[in-house]
Design an enzyme around this catalytic site. Sequence first.
Site, PDB file in Angstrom:
ATOM      1  N   LYS A  30       0.856  -1.209   0.000  1.00  0.00           N
ATOM      2  CA  LYS A  30       0.000   0.000   0.000  1.00  0.00           C
ATOM      3  C   LYS A  30       0.886   1.251   0.000  1.00  0.00           C
ATOM      4  O   LYS A  30       0.659   2.189  -0.772  1.00  0.00           O
ATOM      5  CB  LYS A  30      -0.872  -0.006   1.236  1.00  0.00           C
ATOM      6  CG  LYS A  30      -1.487   1.346   1.590  1.00  0.00           C
ATOM      7  CD  LYS A  30      -2.348   1.295   2.817  1.00  0.00           C
ATOM      8  CE  LYS A  30      -1.572   1.422   4.089  1.00  0.00           C
ATOM      9  NZ  LYS A  30      -1.240   2.807   4.503  1.00  0.00           N
ATOM     10  N   ASN A  31       1.935   1.252   0.819  1.00  0.00           N
ATOM     11  CA  ASN A  31       2.736   2.462   0.990  1.00  0.00           C
ATOM     12  C   ASN A  31       3.754   2.685  -0.117  1.00  0.00           C
ATOM     13  O   ASN A  31       4.437   3.703  -0.133  1.00  0.00           O
ATOM     14  CB  ASN A  31       3.417   2.455   2.363  1.00  0.00           C
ATOM     15  CG  ASN A  31       2.407   2.651   3.476  1.00  0.00           C
ATOM     16  OD1 ASN A  31       1.234   2.955   3.201  1.00  0.00           O
ATOM     17  ND2 ASN A  31       2.820   2.451   4.702  1.00  0.00           N
TER      18      ASN A  31
ATOM     19  N   CYS B 155      -4.403  12.077  13.029  1.00  0.00           N
ATOM     20  CA  CYS B 155      -5.144  10.805  12.978  1.00  0.00           C
ATOM     21  C   CYS B 155      -4.933  10.149  14.344  1.00  0.00           C
ATOM     22  O   CYS B 155      -4.275  10.700  15.215  1.00  0.00           O
ATOM     23  CB  CYS B 155      -4.670   9.940  11.828  1.00  0.00           C
ATOM     24  SG  CYS B 155      -3.120   9.114  12.149  1.00  0.00           S
TER      25      CYS B 155
ATOM     26  N   ARG C 130       0.758  14.315  13.303  1.00  0.00           N
ATOM     27  CA  ARG C 130       1.279  14.063  11.949  1.00  0.00           C
ATOM     28  C   ARG C 130       1.267  15.311  11.057  1.00  0.00           C
ATOM     29  O   ARG C 130       0.588  15.379  10.052  1.00  0.00           O
ATOM     30  CB  ARG C 130       0.520  12.905  11.309  1.00  0.00           C
ATOM     31  CG  ARG C 130       0.684  11.621  12.103  1.00  0.00           C
ATOM     32  CD  ARG C 130      -0.006  10.455  11.482  1.00  0.00           C
ATOM     33  NE  ARG C 130       0.729   9.970  10.317  1.00  0.00           N
ATOM     34  CZ  ARG C 130       0.288   8.954   9.570  1.00  0.00           C
ATOM     35  NH1 ARG C 130      -0.865   8.382   9.846  1.00  0.00           N
ATOM     36  NH2 ARG C 130       0.984   8.540   8.528  1.00  0.00           N
TER      37      ARG C 130
ATOM     38  N   LEU D 203       7.270  19.847   7.268  1.00  0.00           N
ATOM     39  CA  LEU D 203       8.546  19.605   6.565  1.00  0.00           C
ATOM     40  C   LEU D 203       8.337  19.547   5.045  1.00  0.00           C
ATOM     41  O   LEU D 203       9.184  20.000   4.270  1.00  0.00           O
ATOM     42  CB  LEU D 203       9.194  18.329   7.078  1.00  0.00           C
ATOM     43  CG  LEU D 203       9.523  18.307   8.579  1.00  0.00           C
ATOM     44  CD1 LEU D 203      10.137  16.976   8.987  1.00  0.00           C
ATOM     45  CD2 LEU D 203      10.421  19.471   8.974  1.00  0.00           C
TER      46      LEU D 203
ATOM     47  N   ASP E  29       5.358   0.490  12.027  1.00  0.00           N
ATOM     48  CA  ASP E  29       4.122  -0.149  11.537  1.00  0.00           C
ATOM     49  C   ASP E  29       4.005  -1.603  11.988  1.00  0.00           C
ATOM     50  O   ASP E  29       2.982  -2.228  11.751  1.00  0.00           O
ATOM     51  CB  ASP E  29       4.049  -0.087  10.012  1.00  0.00           C
ATOM     52  CG  ASP E  29       3.856   1.338   9.525  1.00  0.00           C
ATOM     53  OD1 ASP E  29       3.973   1.584   8.321  1.00  0.00           O
ATOM     54  OD2 ASP E  29       3.610   2.215  10.378  1.00  0.00           O
TER      55      ASP E  29
ATOM     56  N   ARG F  63      -8.466  -0.584   5.199  1.00  0.00           N
ATOM     57  CA  ARG F  63      -7.697   0.471   4.527  1.00  0.00           C
ATOM     58  C   ARG F  63      -6.374  -0.074   4.018  1.00  0.00           C
ATOM     59  O   ARG F  63      -5.841   0.381   3.023  1.00  0.00           O
ATOM     60  CB  ARG F  63      -7.417   1.624   5.490  1.00  0.00           C
ATOM     61  CG  ARG F  63      -8.646   2.366   5.939  1.00  0.00           C
ATOM     62  CD  ARG F  63      -8.270   3.606   6.673  1.00  0.00           C
ATOM     63  NE  ARG F  63      -7.227   4.334   5.948  1.00  0.00           N
ATOM     64  CZ  ARG F  63      -6.713   5.486   6.383  1.00  0.00           C
ATOM     65  NH1 ARG F  63      -7.139   5.994   7.505  1.00  0.00           N
ATOM     66  NH2 ARG F  63      -5.794   6.103   5.702  1.00  0.00           N
TER      67      ARG F  63
HETATM   68  C1  EPZ Z   1       4.560   6.954   6.415  1.00  0.00           C
HETATM   69  O1  EPZ Z   1       3.775   7.957   7.024  1.00  0.00           O
HETATM   70  C2  EPZ Z   1       3.657   5.722   6.311  1.00  0.00           C
HETATM   71  N1  EPZ Z   1       2.503   6.040   5.462  1.00  0.00           N
HETATM   72  C3  EPZ Z   1       3.192   5.304   7.705  1.00  0.00           C
HETATM   73  O2  EPZ Z   1       2.437   4.107   7.558  1.00  0.00           O
HETATM   74  C4  EPZ Z   1       4.425   5.002   8.552  1.00  0.00           C
HETATM   75  O3  EPZ Z   1       3.996   4.683   9.870  1.00  0.00           O
HETATM   76  C5  EPZ Z   1       5.338   6.225   8.585  1.00  0.00           C
HETATM   77  O4  EPZ Z   1       5.687   6.613   7.242  1.00  0.00           O
HETATM   78  C6  EPZ Z   1       6.639   5.949   9.334  1.00  0.00           C
HETATM   79  O5  EPZ Z   1       7.300   4.867   8.737  1.00  0.00           O
HETATM   80  C7  EPZ Z   1       2.668   6.037   4.115  1.00  0.00           C
HETATM   81  O6  EPZ Z   1       3.744   5.785   3.605  1.00  0.00           O
HETATM   82  C8  EPZ Z   1       1.455   6.342   3.295  1.00  0.00           C
HETATM   83  P1  EPZ Z   1       6.596  10.341   8.404  1.00  0.00           P
HETATM   84  P2  EPZ Z   1       4.312   9.487   7.022  1.00  0.00           P
HETATM   85  O7  EPZ Z   1       6.401  11.610   7.646  1.00  0.00           O
HETATM   86  O8  EPZ Z   1       5.111   9.742   5.825  1.00  0.00           O
HETATM   87  C9  EPZ Z   1       6.899  13.625  11.782  1.00  0.00           C
HETATM   88  C10 EPZ Z   1       0.596   2.691   7.835  1.00  0.00           C
HETATM   89  O9  EPZ Z   1       0.327   2.062   8.849  1.00  0.00           O
HETATM   90  N2  EPZ Z   1       6.720  14.617  10.697  1.00  0.00           N
HETATM   91  O10 EPZ Z   1       7.739   9.462   8.056  1.00  0.00           O
HETATM   92  O11 EPZ Z   1       3.135  10.354   7.307  1.00  0.00           O
HETATM   93  C11 EPZ Z   1       5.665  12.767  12.001  1.00  0.00           C
HETATM   94  O12 EPZ Z   1       4.740  13.413  12.854  1.00  0.00           O
HETATM   95  C12 EPZ Z   1       1.050   4.133   7.926  1.00  0.00           C
HETATM   96  O13 EPZ Z   1       0.610   2.208   6.677  1.00  0.00           O
HETATM   97  C13 EPZ Z   1       6.745  15.972  11.017  1.00  0.00           C
HETATM   98  O14 EPZ Z   1       6.920  16.357  12.168  1.00  0.00           O
HETATM   99  O15 EPZ Z   1       5.264   9.471   8.284  1.00  0.00           O
HETATM  100  C14 EPZ Z   1       6.251  11.512  12.623  1.00  0.00           C
HETATM  101  O16 EPZ Z   1       6.438  11.727  14.021  1.00  0.00           O
HETATM  102  C15 EPZ Z   1       0.783   4.686   9.311  1.00  0.00           C
HETATM  103  N3  EPZ Z   1       6.567  16.884  10.015  1.00  0.00           N
HETATM  104  C16 EPZ Z   1       7.627  11.383  11.946  1.00  0.00           C
HETATM  105  O17 EPZ Z   1       7.913  12.683  11.399  1.00  0.00           O
HETATM  106  C17 EPZ Z   1       6.369  16.515   8.709  1.00  0.00           C
HETATM  107  O18 EPZ Z   1       6.228  17.400   7.830  1.00  0.00           O
HETATM  108  C18 EPZ Z   1       7.658  10.374  10.810  1.00  0.00           C
HETATM  109  O19 EPZ Z   1       6.587  10.683   9.962  1.00  0.00           O
HETATM  110  C19 EPZ Z   1       6.350  15.135   8.407  1.00  0.00           C
HETATM  111  C20 EPZ Z   1       6.537  14.202   9.412  1.00  0.00           C
END
Ligand code: EPZ
Length: 421
Positions: free
Chosen positions: A22-23, A116, A121, A125, A307, A400
């Site tokens: 999915k990702n 969420c 989230r 950045l 995850d 989902r």
């Molecule tokens: C991706 O989410 C995945 N989703 C998530 O999978 C996964 O848990 C996550 O990466 C971490 O591996 C998809 O790929 C669609 P991040 P993403 O940006 O990109 C902070 C699932 O179960 N952050 O890597 O949204 C954020 O709050 C889902 O399939 C900021 O602060 O995660 C988090 O603490 C759930 N500012 C950390 O970075 C930003 O602009 C990592 O988030 C962006 C992120």
Amino acid sequence: MDYLEIIGKKNLSGSVKISGAKNAALPLLASTILSSNKVQITNLPNVVDIRTLLKLLGMLGATFNHDNTNISIDTINLTETKATYDIVKTMRASILVLGPLLARFGHCEVSLPGGCAIGQRPVDLHLKALEQMGAKIEIKAGYILATVDGALKGATIVFDKVTVTGTENIVMAAALALGTTTIVNAAKEPEVVQLCEVLADAGVKIEGIGTNRLIIEGTNRQTVPFKPFKIIPDRIEAGTYLCAGAITNSTVKIENVVPMHLDAVLAKFEEMGYKILKDETSVTILPANEIKPIHITTTEYPGFPTDMQAQFMAVATMANGVSVIDEKLFENRFMHVSELVRMGAEISLNGTVATVTGTPQQLIGTDVMATDLRASSALVLAALVAEGTTKVHRIYHLDRGYDKLEVKLVNIGADIVREKE
Ligand code: EPZ
């Protein structure tokens, strides 16, 4: 709404075919906005989030032939550049259209994804990086209004935190920018790697694929000819079924996987006493003589994936001893704990650290409620070993990201029925 009714304590055996990731599919579908031709994609997972993104791309003017796992998608005549709240609120990964729409059209409006269940989230950045590439970003009435005169400009982007979709958004934006973009502290997840590989196969010059430093030579808003591609296997779905084998201490084989993508997860299974067999495209988990407790700290790839945290917490309830799980990536990713405790698990929380005292014979089936995608899979896993019947409610969360989860589990011996509330 549907719920799953599960009768516990069945031994599992057999093999599970793993679907596409999915990702990986989400950013790759968004990247077709950058394509100059119709794109053929195979091995799409048949899950709600994919259908949601296709609905969004359709609203923007894309046309496609889609038969659940294969698609031919054409975005050449895209007319719209507004991703509305009603779609984005159901799936935050819709933010992945921001980079490609802005790079190709010079303007777009994307609803801010709310938080969420697992955390706030933010996407700060993503936005900061696009501003460094010359975009003007305004937040108005819950929408991101992004514009740029002409092409985005190549820049050196240093991410304060490793962000998976942030890296993906900027890779796609940089692909059509004018000049060179260097991304420092880039995410290295296999899903990010496949996005880079597909763009490189389309002619975008990208150096450092698979590392945390990416150098992308933009095409100055020239869309690129995509080659057909197959979505990589879903390493999280794969890990979840291995956890089904682990928690029931059965022999389960998963097929159509890339074992290397599971290195950190397989190491933890072995530390807990399970035996792991691997070949090119499959992994088999075999019972442990004694299930040992485990220490887990979630981190970015190739470390232990956040995850998989909820699923391993369910397995840890079967260990002889005390396990410690530290969730470093999301501030609220313990929503499954209260439900597992209601089933009889002994888990205490202190900030980002969960302490799980194994209670091998103590889980009792009851009504539980899913709250987010991976938490819901943890509840299903716990139900597989609970005494009696468990009903897992609100499994729209499960749908989902898991392609026919209950069917795949029934095929290896579980007793699960999907019912209507
Ligand atoms: C991706 O989410 C995945 N989703 C998530 O999978 C996964 O848990 C996550 O990466 C971490 O591996 C998809 O790929 C669609 P991040 P993403 O940006 O990109 C902070 C699932 O179960 N952050 O890597 O949204 C954020 O709050 C889902 O399939 C900021 O602060 O995660 C988090 O603490 C759930 N500012 C950390 O970075 C930003 O602009 C990592 O988030 C962006 C992120």
